[in-house]
Design a protein around this motif. Structure first.
Motif, mmCIF file in Angstrom:
data_model
loop_
_atom_site.group_PDB
_atom_site.id
_atom_site.type_symbol
_atom_site.label_atom_id
_atom_site.label_comp_id
_atom_site.label_asym_id
_atom_site.label_seq_id
_atom_site.Cartn_x
_atom_site.Cartn_y
_atom_site.Cartn_z
ATOM 1 N N MET A 182 0.605 -1.037 -0.085
ATOM 2 C CA MET A 182 -0.082 0.003 -0.119
ATOM 3 C C MET A 182 0.879 1.228 0.125
ATOM 4 O O MET A 182 1.908 1.096 0.364
ATOM 5 C CB MET A 182 -0.875 0.005 1.285
ATOM 6 C CG MET A 182 -2.059 -0.892 1.268
ATOM 7 S SD MET A 182 -3.418 -0.909 2.455
ATOM 8 C CE MET A 182 -2.340 -1.555 3.814
ATOM 9 N N HIS A 183 0.137 2.243 -0.372
ATOM 10 C CA HIS A 183 0.557 3.498 -0.168
ATOM 11 C C HIS A 183 0.328 4.371 1.104
ATOM 12 O O HIS A 183 -0.881 4.359 1.260
ATOM 13 C CB HIS A 183 0.137 4.523 -1.343
ATOM 14 C CG HIS A 183 0.931 6.004 -1.392
ATOM 15 N ND1 HIS A 183 1.681 6.351 -2.455
ATOM 16 C CD2 HIS A 183 0.827 6.939 -0.547
ATOM 17 C CE1 HIS A 183 2.064 7.766 -2.384
ATOM 18 N NE2 HIS A 183 1.652 7.934 -1.055
ATOM 19 N N VAL A 184 1.396 4.473 1.905
ATOM 20 C CA VAL A 184 0.943 5.282 3.184
ATOM 21 C C VAL A 184 0.920 6.742 3.324
ATOM 22 O O VAL A 184 2.048 7.204 2.799
ATOM 23 C CB VAL A 184 1.914 4.466 4.571
ATOM 24 C CG1 VAL A 184 3.337 4.897 4.274
ATOM 25 C CG2 VAL A 184 1.474 4.943 5.762
ATOM 26 N N HIS A 185 -0.062 7.249 3.535
ATOM 27 C CA HIS A 185 -0.224 8.644 3.982
ATOM 28 C C HIS A 185 -0.083 9.028 5.544
ATOM 29 O O HIS A 185 -0.827 8.713 6.303
ATOM 30 C CB HIS A 185 -1.558 9.102 3.682
ATOM 31 C CG HIS A 185 -1.788 9.044 1.972
ATOM 32 N ND1 HIS A 185 -1.843 9.923 1.143
ATOM 33 C CD2 HIS A 185 -1.859 7.921 1.322
ATOM 34 C CE1 HIS A 185 -2.065 9.713 0.146
ATOM 35 N NE2 HIS A 185 -1.973 8.376 -0.138
ATOM 36 N N VAL A 186 0.905 9.542 5.660
ATOM 37 C CA VAL A 186 1.444 9.754 7.088
ATOM 38 C C VAL A 186 0.792 11.303 7.443
ATOM 39 O O VAL A 186 1.531 12.320 6.924
ATOM 40 C CB VAL A 186 2.753 9.668 7.569
ATOM 41 C CG1 VAL A 186 3.102 10.017 9.048
ATOM 42 C CG2 VAL A 186 3.118 8.230 7.223
ATOM 43 N N LEU A 187 0.151 11.571 8.355
ATOM 44 C CA LEU A 187 -0.426 12.928 8.585
ATOM 45 C C LEU A 187 -0.162 13.162 10.100
ATOM 46 O O LEU A 187 -0.854 12.683 11.037
ATOM 47 C CB LEU A 187 -2.026 12.928 8.435
ATOM 48 C CG LEU A 187 -2.744 14.274 8.701
ATOM 49 C CD1 LEU A 187 -2.174 15.191 7.480
ATOM 50 C CD2 LEU A 187 -4.312 14.174 8.424
ATOM 51 N N ARG A 188 0.813 14.153 10.170
ATOM 52 C CA ARG A 188 1.196 14.844 11.463
ATOM 53 C C ARG A 188 0.421 15.896 11.872
ATOM 54 O O ARG A 188 0.666 17.053 11.332
ATOM 55 C CB ARG A 188 2.800 15.084 11.465
ATOM 56 C CG ARG A 188 3.376 15.584 13.224
ATOM 57 C CD ARG A 188 3.010 14.457 14.065
ATOM 58 N NE ARG A 188 4.268 13.659 14.114
ATOM 59 C CZ ARG A 188 4.655 12.790 14.940
ATOM 60 N NH1 ARG A 188 3.626 12.500 16.027
ATOM 61 N NH2 ARG A 188 5.657 11.951 15.016
ATOM 62 N N VAL A 189 -0.308 16.003 12.986
ATOM 63 C CA VAL A 189 -1.152 16.877 13.426
ATOM 64 C C VAL A 189 -0.733 17.583 14.627
ATOM 65 O O VAL A 189 -0.632 17.043 15.754
ATOM 66 C CB VAL A 189 -2.744 16.399 13.342
ATOM 67 C CG1 VAL A 189 -3.434 17.582 13.975
ATOM 68 C CG2 VAL A 189 -3.216 15.872 12.193
#
Length: 274
Positions: A182-189
């Motif tokens: 999979m393509h991983v989307h890492v979202l740091r908030v």
């Protein structure tokens, strides 16, 4: 071999979760434990008096045993050659029964369905959601009832300021992403603005050198808003969450009713623990 524990209440929702898990793990050698927990509070005097000599346990749970066996036969007829199945029936509390199986069977992944209404949904997402998620320290895959299996291509991993990207928990998520290609989307908030040192990108360059990934940072926005907007703006198939005290999970769902969650949770959810 992976040991997988699947919870079932014999509903369409739980059956969908079983079939999703089988497809999700089609390339893995797995032993599936399909467990039904009979609520002890539903025992009646008539149940106990069914037979003066028969084993009380067998008398009460005979119907569930037969349903589990029938389900096992159905799964064996349609599953992959590298998959085997075993049934478990218990009438302890959900938490106690699940803890026992996870420890005794060395479970790698817990699977459950979710529709916002059924008993299975209440187990995971009802009034005791956070206590159950925290007390059952096992990787968990939650499958919404309307999800029809398609090979997942993307996963969103929202992280708050407290989540360590170099932790074992994040590595577990990356392992699943890599296994599923999979393509991983890492979202740091950073809900209150950024403070400290940023090392996420340098770590991802090393940890994801053989993977496709996207990294974004958002500041001064509530985590649940950031997650919801991101999912609407990108093609996201699955969501990965690291669960810890006052974690991403609680911030995403603590203000939501079961009904509200059922309207927003439309993708499989992989929950991991530090």
């Amino acid at each position: 071999m992976k040991n997988i524990l699947i919870l079932t209440d014999f509903s369409t929702c739980s059956r969908n979760a079983i079939h999703y898990a089988i497809q999700f793990l089609k390339d893995k050698t797995c032993h599936f434990y399909v467990m039904h927990v009979h609520k002890s509070g539903s025992f009646t005097l008539d149940d106990l008096m069914t037979s003066a000599t028969a084993n009380v346990y067998d008398s009460i749970l005979k119907a569930e045993k037969e349903r589990l066996e029938k389900l096992k036969i159905e799964l064996e007829q349609t599953a992959f050659e590298q998959h085997t199945f075993e049934t478990i029936l218990d009438y302890n509390s959900f938490i106690d029964a699940t803890h026992k199986v996870i420890e005794e069977k060395n479970i790698d992944l817990l699977v459950a369905g979710f529709n916002g209404v059924s008993n299975a949904a209440e187990i995971l997402f009802g009034s005791h959601t956070l206590s159950i998620i925290r007390r059952i320290n096992c990787n968990t895959l939650v499958v919404p009832e309307d999800v029809v299996f398609e090979q997942p291509k993307t996963m969103l991993v929202p992280l708050d300021a407290k989540d360590d990207i170099q932790s074992d928990a994040f590595s577990k998520i990356l392992s699943v992403v890599k296994d599923q290609n999979m393509h991983v989307h890492v979202l740091r908030v950073y809900e209150k603005g950024f403070t400290g040192n940023r090392y996420d990108e340098s770590f991802l360059m090393k940890a994801c050198k053989d993977m496709n990934y996207t990294y974004h940072v958002i500041e001064n926005v509530p985590l649940d808003y950031a997650k919801s907007c991101y999912v609407q703006m990108h093609e996201i198939d699955t969501i990965g969450l690291i669960v810890q005290k006052e974690s991403v999970f609680e911030r995403l769902f603590k203000h939501s009713s079961t009904t509200a969650i059922s309207k927003t949770l439309k993708r499989p959810l992989l929950v991991v623990h530090p």
